[in-house]
Design a protein around this motif. Structure first.
Motif, PDB file in Angstrom:
ATOM      1  N   UNK A 109       3.316 -11.689   2.134  1.00  0.00           N
ATOM      2  CA  UNK A 109       4.128 -10.697   1.657  1.00  0.00           C
ATOM      3  C   UNK A 109       5.161 -11.125   0.534  1.00  0.00           C
ATOM      4  N   UNK A 110       6.010 -12.020   1.076  1.00  0.00           N
ATOM      5  CA  UNK A 110       7.054 -12.537   0.379  1.00  0.00           C
ATOM      6  C   UNK A 110       6.666 -13.134  -1.264  1.00  0.00           C
ATOM      7  N   UNK A 140       0.699  -1.262   0.089  1.00  0.00           N
ATOM      8  CA  UNK A 140      -0.002  -0.094  -0.081  1.00  0.00           C
ATOM      9  C   UNK A 140       0.773   1.243  -0.166  1.00  0.00           C
ATOM     10  N   UNK A 141       0.251   2.473  -0.341  1.00  0.00           N
ATOM     11  CA  UNK A 141       0.784   3.704  -0.352  1.00  0.00           C
ATOM     12  C   UNK A 141       1.426   4.030   1.209  1.00  0.00           C
ATOM     13  N   UNK A 191       5.788   4.970   4.629  1.00  0.00           N
ATOM     14  CA  UNK A 191       6.379   4.990   5.912  1.00  0.00           C
ATOM     15  C   UNK A 191       7.552   4.295   5.592  1.00  0.00           C
ATOM     16  N   UNK A 192       7.771   3.446   4.988  1.00  0.00           N
ATOM     17  CA  UNK A 192       9.014   2.638   5.065  1.00  0.00           C
ATOM     18  C   UNK A 192      10.197   3.598   4.343  1.00  0.00           C
ATOM     19  N   UNK A 193       9.756   4.562   3.117  1.00  0.00           N
ATOM     20  CA  UNK A 193      10.598   5.020   2.554  1.00  0.00           C
ATOM     21  C   UNK A 193      10.857   6.529   3.292  1.00  0.00           C
ATOM     22  N   UNK A 213       6.145  -4.922   5.848  1.00  0.00           N
ATOM     23  CA  UNK A 213       4.676  -5.559   5.581  1.00  0.00           C
ATOM     24  C   UNK A 213       3.955  -5.618   6.812  1.00  0.00           C
ATOM     25  N   UNK A 214       3.944  -5.221   7.910  1.00  0.00           N
ATOM     26  CA  UNK A 214       3.305  -5.481   8.731  1.00  0.00           C
ATOM     27  C   UNK A 214       2.003  -4.589   8.662  1.00  0.00           C
ATOM     28  N   UNK A 215       1.751  -3.380   8.192  1.00  0.00           N
ATOM     29  CA  UNK A 215       0.829  -2.561   7.873  1.00  0.00           C
ATOM     30  C   UNK A 215      -0.238  -3.312   6.968  1.00  0.00           C
TER      31      UNK A 215
END
Ligand code: MN3
Length: 236
Positions: free
Chosen positions: A210-211, A53-54, A59-61, A199-201
């Motif tokens: 996720x993988x 998701x966006x 958040x990650x970036x 991946x948690x969100x």
């Protein structure tokens, strides 16, 4: 090639304008050639949806990746190495026993590789030299995919799954925390972040969902092929 003498005589023709350059000539900035700016994402922040998701990508970036880089910027002052790349910064930090700088520089590098390792509409079976090496190494794409899934399953806690070029073949690795084959000089074809923040969100505790989404819908084999090509093009 311009030596100091020819540079100065060239400068003289341009008078005052180049005086500034002449004054600065020979002076080295504190960390010459080292750029610690956040590399733009290779796609819009919402481009990997629905598989990431966006919210997850942003958040990650903007938080995690940016923070590793910012911390590297803060810690680099205490390093006396002339490192010019994040890989060199991390390698020098490791040699110095500077765990904080190693962890942050390595993570900044790992995330650059991770964003490049995905694209909208990615996933599935690779072609060309990658296809050939997968056939040689695993006998086909299905067992290769299973081996990547197994590496992600085996990685206990935070870490990374890697596809790297090795000799004339490929190798699948997984590492803890910030550890990275990129610092050992390996050519990384694919970097898969399996820290929970990746991946948690979107997937909560379902890391393997996720993988699988990464492999089936996101992985950028064009990037992997370009990375592989860079090893083939090197003069031996
Ligand atoms: Mn991460």
């Amino acid at each position: 090639m311009m030596n100091r003498r020819t540079f100065l005589s060239t400068s003289a023709k341009f008078g005052g304008l180049l005086l500034l350059q002449t004054v600065g000539f020979g002076c080295q900035p504190e960390k010459p050639g080292l750029s610690l700016t956040l590399t733009p994402l290779p796609y819009p922040v919402d481009a990997l949806a629905p598989f990431l998701s966006e919210d997850t990508v942003r958040t990650h970036y903007e938080k995690h990746h940016a923070a590793y880089l910012e911390r590297t910027r803060q810690l680099i002052g205490r390093s006396r190495s002339g490192a010019k790349t994040l890989a060199e910064v991390a390698a020098a930090a490791r040699a110095d026993g500077d765990d904080a700088l190693f962890n942050n520089a390595a993570q900044a590098l790992n995330h650059e590789l991770y964003w490049q390792s995905m694209k909208p509409g990615g996933g599935g079976e690779p072609t060309g030299e990658l296809h050939k090496r997968i056939q040689n190494g695993w006998g086909g794409y299905r067992p290769f995919r299973e081996a990547l899934l197994a590496a992600a399953r085996e990685q206990f806690g935070s870490g990374w799954v890697w596809l790297v070029a090795k000799g004339g073949g490929l190798e699948i690795l997984h590492t803890d925390n910030a550890e990275t084959p990129a610092v050992e000089g390996a050519v990384v074809l694919t970097a898969l972040d399996v820290w929970e923040h990746a991946y948690y969100l979107d997937y909560r505790n379902r890391r393997m969902d996720y993988v699988e989404a990464f492999l089936d819908h996101l992985v950028n084999w064009d990037f992997a092929l370009r990375q592989l090509q860079s090893t083939v093009d090197e003069p031996s």
